[in-house]
Scaffold this active site. Structure first.
Site, mmCIF file in Angstrom:
data_model
loop_
_atom_site.group_PDB
_atom_site.id
_atom_site.type_symbol
_atom_site.label_atom_id
_atom_site.label_comp_id
_atom_site.label_asym_id
_atom_site.label_seq_id
_atom_site.Cartn_x
_atom_site.Cartn_y
_atom_site.Cartn_z
ATOM 1 N N GLY A 223 0.801 -1.219 0.000
ATOM 2 C CA GLY A 223 0.000 0.000 0.000
ATOM 3 C C GLY A 223 0.835 1.271 0.000
ATOM 4 O O GLY A 223 2.044 1.258 0.263
ATOM 5 N N HIS A 224 0.158 2.380 -0.261
ATOM 6 C CA HIS A 224 0.809 3.691 -0.342
ATOM 7 C C HIS A 224 1.509 4.053 0.972
ATOM 8 O O HIS A 224 1.030 3.747 2.069
ATOM 9 C CB HIS A 224 -0.223 4.770 -0.691
ATOM 10 C CG HIS A 224 -1.282 4.938 0.359
ATOM 11 N ND1 HIS A 224 -1.143 5.776 1.436
ATOM 12 C CD2 HIS A 224 -2.500 4.361 0.495
ATOM 13 C CE1 HIS A 224 -2.222 5.722 2.192
ATOM 14 N NE2 HIS A 224 -3.065 4.871 1.649
ATOM 15 N N ASP A 225 2.663 4.675 0.847
ATOM 16 C CA ASP A 225 3.427 5.206 1.990
ATOM 17 C C ASP A 225 3.907 4.120 2.955
ATOM 18 O O ASP A 225 4.276 4.410 4.088
ATOM 19 C CB ASP A 225 2.613 6.252 2.761
ATOM 20 C CG ASP A 225 2.194 7.419 1.894
ATOM 21 O OD1 ASP A 225 2.993 8.357 1.725
ATOM 22 O OD2 ASP A 225 1.060 7.401 1.354
ATOM 23 N N ALA A 226 3.899 2.865 2.521
ATOM 24 C CA ALA A 226 4.442 1.794 3.361
ATOM 25 C C ALA A 226 5.968 1.895 3.405
ATOM 26 O O ALA A 226 6.597 2.465 2.507
ATOM 27 C CB ALA A 226 4.019 0.431 2.828
ATOM 28 N N PHE A 243 0.746 3.097 4.880
ATOM 29 C CA PHE A 243 1.467 3.612 6.049
ATOM 30 C C PHE A 243 1.966 2.504 6.980
ATOM 31 O O PHE A 243 2.386 2.782 8.100
ATOM 32 C CB PHE A 243 0.626 4.619 6.845
ATOM 33 C CG PHE A 243 0.416 5.929 6.148
ATOM 34 C CD1 PHE A 243 1.439 6.864 6.054
ATOM 35 C CD2 PHE A 243 -0.807 6.238 5.591
ATOM 36 C CE1 PHE A 243 1.240 8.082 5.416
ATOM 37 C CE2 PHE A 243 -1.019 7.451 4.944
ATOM 38 C CZ PHE A 243 0.009 8.373 4.853
#
Length: 298
Positions: A223-226, A243
């Site tokens: 996922g985004h910003d992981a 995240f």
């Protein structure tokens, strides 16, 4: 992408050139903060030229507002989304004017791409504008790489997608779903392997980061910003939410799912099919749905 904040507040005259996350803000960027995490507003102290959409009721130190524009709103996330949408629109308009070239090797190459020596890119792959890939890379057939900076000795197997838009939403005044624009990047270190059919989302407000020697099996979603730390290993079908933080040498079993904003400590072990809803301490093994600490019996 740039925007002069005087169009929002005439007391200020500086340009914002991107976005960042209030938990890790960058100078000259836009972000938002809600009452739930109001303490994070302190993170802009010492920075300048930030545009912050803050929820009404948050008390902002006047010192923070001397060099940064803080705009108060009933729904700061929505205000941010509409602002970020204007930046995303600028980027999209520019990218539509740029060209892809079909190379002699049969893959598509965008503009301003940097690829290191001894790279092998198979036919039907697509390398997007401004992508950087280090030396000794292998990119398999049908793979798509956009919005990414990648290190040396990288392996990207067939039909993987790196740099897809993150899936994160907010609601407008009528309750309609709006997608939050993804304006970050994917940053990948050295000796990383990405499996067949994997999807790695672009950061929404920061970057999605995958450190050196991370190994991803097939059909994995990041996922985004992981943030996936060095030597982590994720096996087939694993899902990592937005995240999330996965610590060094952590292991994620087949078809395990980790909800968003959860951390797995260094050496953590996620069992096959586990559904992780809470953070996992370093060295801990969790199994089941919902995932619980595994206690060995004698």
């Amino acid at each position: 992408m740039e925007y002069n904040v005087r169009e929002i507040d005439s007391r200020y005259d500086f340009v914002v050139q991107g976005v960042s996350y209030i938990g890790s803000p960058r100078q000259g960027t836009a972000m938002y903060v809600t009452q739930k995490v109001a303490h994070l507003l302190e993170n802009i102290r010492g920075l300048t030229a930030c545009l912050v959409f803050a929820e009404k009721g948050i008390e902002a130190d006047p010192e923070l507002q001397k060099e940064n524009c803080i705009v108060f709103s009933e729904n700061p996330q929505l205000a941010y989304v509409r602002f970020a949408g204007s930046l995303a629109g600028q980027k999209e308009a520019l990218d539509r004017k740029r060209k892809y070239t079909l190379t002699e090797e049969g893959y598509y190459l965008g503009e301003n791409v940097q690829i290191g020596e001894n790279a092998c890119i198979e036919p039907t792959a697509l390398i997007g504008h401004d992508v950087v890939i280090g030396k000794n890379a292998f990119v398999g057939a049908g793979a798509v790489i956009k919005n990414a900076v990648i290190g040396d000795d990288f392996v990207c197997n067939a039909h993987a997608v790196i740099g897809s838009p993150g899936f994160t939403m907010c609601e407008d005044e009528e309750g309609n779903k709006l997608r939050i624009p993804s304006l970050g990047r994917v940053i990948i270190g050295n000796f990383v392997e990405v499996g067949v059919g994997d999807n790695i989302s672009t950061g929404s407000s920061g970057d999605t980061v995958i450190e050196d020697y991370v190994k991803l099996d097939v059909l994995i979603h990041i996922g985004h910003d992981a943030y996936i730390q060095k030597n982590a290993e994720l096996t087939a079908g694993a899902i990592v939410g937005g995240f999330d933080q996965i610590g060094e040498r952590a292991y994620c079993g087949l078809n395990a799912a980790i909800r968003n904003r959860v951390s797995v400590g260094a050496g953590g072990f996620i069992g096959m099919g586990a559904v992780v809803t809470k953070s996992v301490e370093a060295g801990m093994t969790v199994v089941g749905n919902p995932a619980r600490k595994f206690e060995r019996t004698k």
